[in-house]
Write an enzyme that holds these catalytic residues in place. Structure first.
Site, short mmCIF file in Angstrom:
data_model
loop_
_atom_site.label_atom_id
_atom_site.label_comp_id
_atom_site.label_asym_id
_atom_site.label_seq_id
_atom_site.Cartn_x
_atom_site.Cartn_y
_atom_site.Cartn_z
N HIS A 135 0.85 -1.20 -0.15
CA HIS A 135 0.05 -0.23 -0.17
C HIS A 135 0.89 1.31 -0.11
CE1 HIS A 135 -3.52 2.35 0.42
NE2 HIS A 135 -4.04 2.05 1.55
N CYS A 265 -3.57 3.48 9.42
CA CYS A 265 -4.17 3.84 8.06
C CYS A 265 -5.51 4.05 7.98
CB CYS A 265 -3.52 3.00 7.04
SG CYS A 265 -4.29 1.22 7.37
N ARG A 293 -3.08 11.73 2.63
CA ARG A 293 -3.37 10.91 1.54
C ARG A 293 -3.33 11.93 0.25
NH1 ARG A 293 -5.21 5.74 1.70
NH2 ARG A 293 -4.60 5.69 -0.26
N1 NVA Z 1 -4.36 -3.86 5.83
C1 NVA Z 1 -5.83 -3.43 5.23
C2 NVA Z 1 -5.52 -1.90 5.06
C3 NVA Z 1 -6.72 -1.23 4.63
C4 NVA Z 1 -6.76 0.49 4.03
C5 NVA Z 1 -6.56 -4.15 4.39
O1 NVA Z 1 -5.76 -4.47 3.17
O2 NVA Z 1 -7.68 -4.54 4.31
N1 CP Z 2 -6.21 3.76 4.39
C1 CP Z 2 -7.05 3.37 3.43
O1 CP Z 2 -6.41 2.92 2.37
O2 CP Z 2 -8.37 3.74 3.60
P1 CP Z 2 -9.67 3.34 2.44
O3 CP Z 2 -9.71 1.55 2.60
O4 CP Z 2 -10.65 3.87 3.23
O5 CP Z 2 -9.19 3.60 1.15
#
Ligand code: NVA
Ligand code: CP
Length: 309
Positions: A135, A265, A293
């Site tokens: 990410h 996050c 972001r």
């Molecule tokens: N680790 C989480 C991050 C969400 C922004 C996911 O992949 O769902």
């Molecule tokens: N942190 C993040 O990526 O948030 P969303 O899943 O809301 O995009």
């Protein structure tokens, strides 16, 4: 060469630094402006970003949309289920077609190989809005937040508590590019990918895996966590129980440096990976982190479209 942003190392340390500096400058310049107004130079006027979502999102969707508006451009949101991708059109053909219509593509997907394929067949930049593996846009915002609060990144000590997931992988990658250390507190069975850890170590990053949560955060400048169940994973009671000792509590924050920042996050699962007293407490920087972001991704877009660095 088309500039894809699948991971931070696609840009490299110098470009990441240039993007963060540009993000800070642009953020300062528009403090009093309405959120949808374009920056004075409108550097992406006439440009369009397509955003493909194969998973849910609040922050990524809104921040990229507002980022393009502020840069003078526009977006098209594609929920994959309502497109031909959802009926089996290949990623390669989707990449070829979208490249004829838009100037850049952002995708949030599951299997990282899908974004690699998209980038292979696209002739416009592809940006990673989260995969099961990484990410990077989130970590650009995290880096910006720590720069704002601490004045710099080099030499800072970061501690991660919880599941060794996609967000952690991008933090570890950032550590090798921006010269900070990461101490990972996680139970056996939930380690980050060994390939990601070894790649960062090879570039000189100090990445330690420590089973004791209090020891993992000892003296840390930044304490980070994330959901214990990422999107696409099934809800497992056993995983939740195993991760319980890694919850970020006031006692855990007390083991870190006195002025340590707390990052997440989002979305948070309050009462699981973090308690209210921490996420709503004085050391939490999560709302700045979420706002960043927008600012960080504006600079990622400018870099990808060749307007920066
Ligand atoms: N680790 C989480 C991050 C969400 C922004 C996911 O992949 O769902
Ligand atoms: N942190 C993040 O990526 O948030 P969303 O899943 O809301 O995009």
């Amino acid at each position: 060469m088309t500039r894809h942003f699948l991971n931070l190392s696609d840009a490299g340390g110098d470009a990441v630094r240039a993007m963060l500096d540009d993000a800070l400058r642009r953020k300062q310049q528009r403090l009093q402006m309405p959120k949808g107004a374009a920056d004075a130079d409108a550097p992406l006027a006439g440009h369009t970003l397509a955003m493909i979502f194969e998973k849910n999102s609040t922050r990524t969707r809104v921040s990229f949309d507002m980022a393009m508006r502020q840069l003078g451009g526009g977006t098209i949101v594609m929920e994959s289920g309502s497109t031909q991708l959802g009926r089996g059109e290949t990623i390669a053909d989707t990449a070829r077609v979208l490249s004829r219509f838009v100037d850049a593509i952002m995708i949030r997907t599951d299997d990282h190989q899908k974004i690699v394929d998209l980038a292979r067949y696209a002739t416009v930049p592809v940006i990673n809005g989260l995969t099961d593996d990484s990410h990077p846009c989130q970590i650009m915002a995290d880096l910006l937040t720590v720069m704002e609060r601490r004045g710099g990144l080099a030499g800072t000590r970061w501690a991660w508590l919880g599941d060794g997931n996609n967000v952690l992988h991008s933090i570890i990658e950032a550590a090798s590019l921006m010269d900070f250390s990461v101490s990972v507190g996680c139970p056996a069975g939930y380690d980050p990918s060994i390939e990601v850890v070894e790649a960062a170590r090879k570039l000189g990053a100090a990445v330690d895996i420590i089973r004791d949560p209090a020891k993992a955060v000892a003296g840390a400048d930044v304490v980070v966590t994330d959901t214990w169940i990422s999107m696409g994973q099934s809800h497992a009671e056993e995983k939740l129980r195993t991760l319980e000792p890694y919850q970020v509590t006031p006692a855990i924050m007390a083991a870190a440096a006195a002025d340590a920042l707390f990052l997440h996050c989002l979305p948070a699962h309050r009462g699981e990976e973090v308690v209210d007293a921490v996420i709503d407490g004085p050391q939490s920087a999560v709302w700045d982190e979420a706002e960043n972001r927008l600012h960080a991704q504006k600079s990622v877009l400018l870099w990808a479209l060749g307007k920066l660095g």
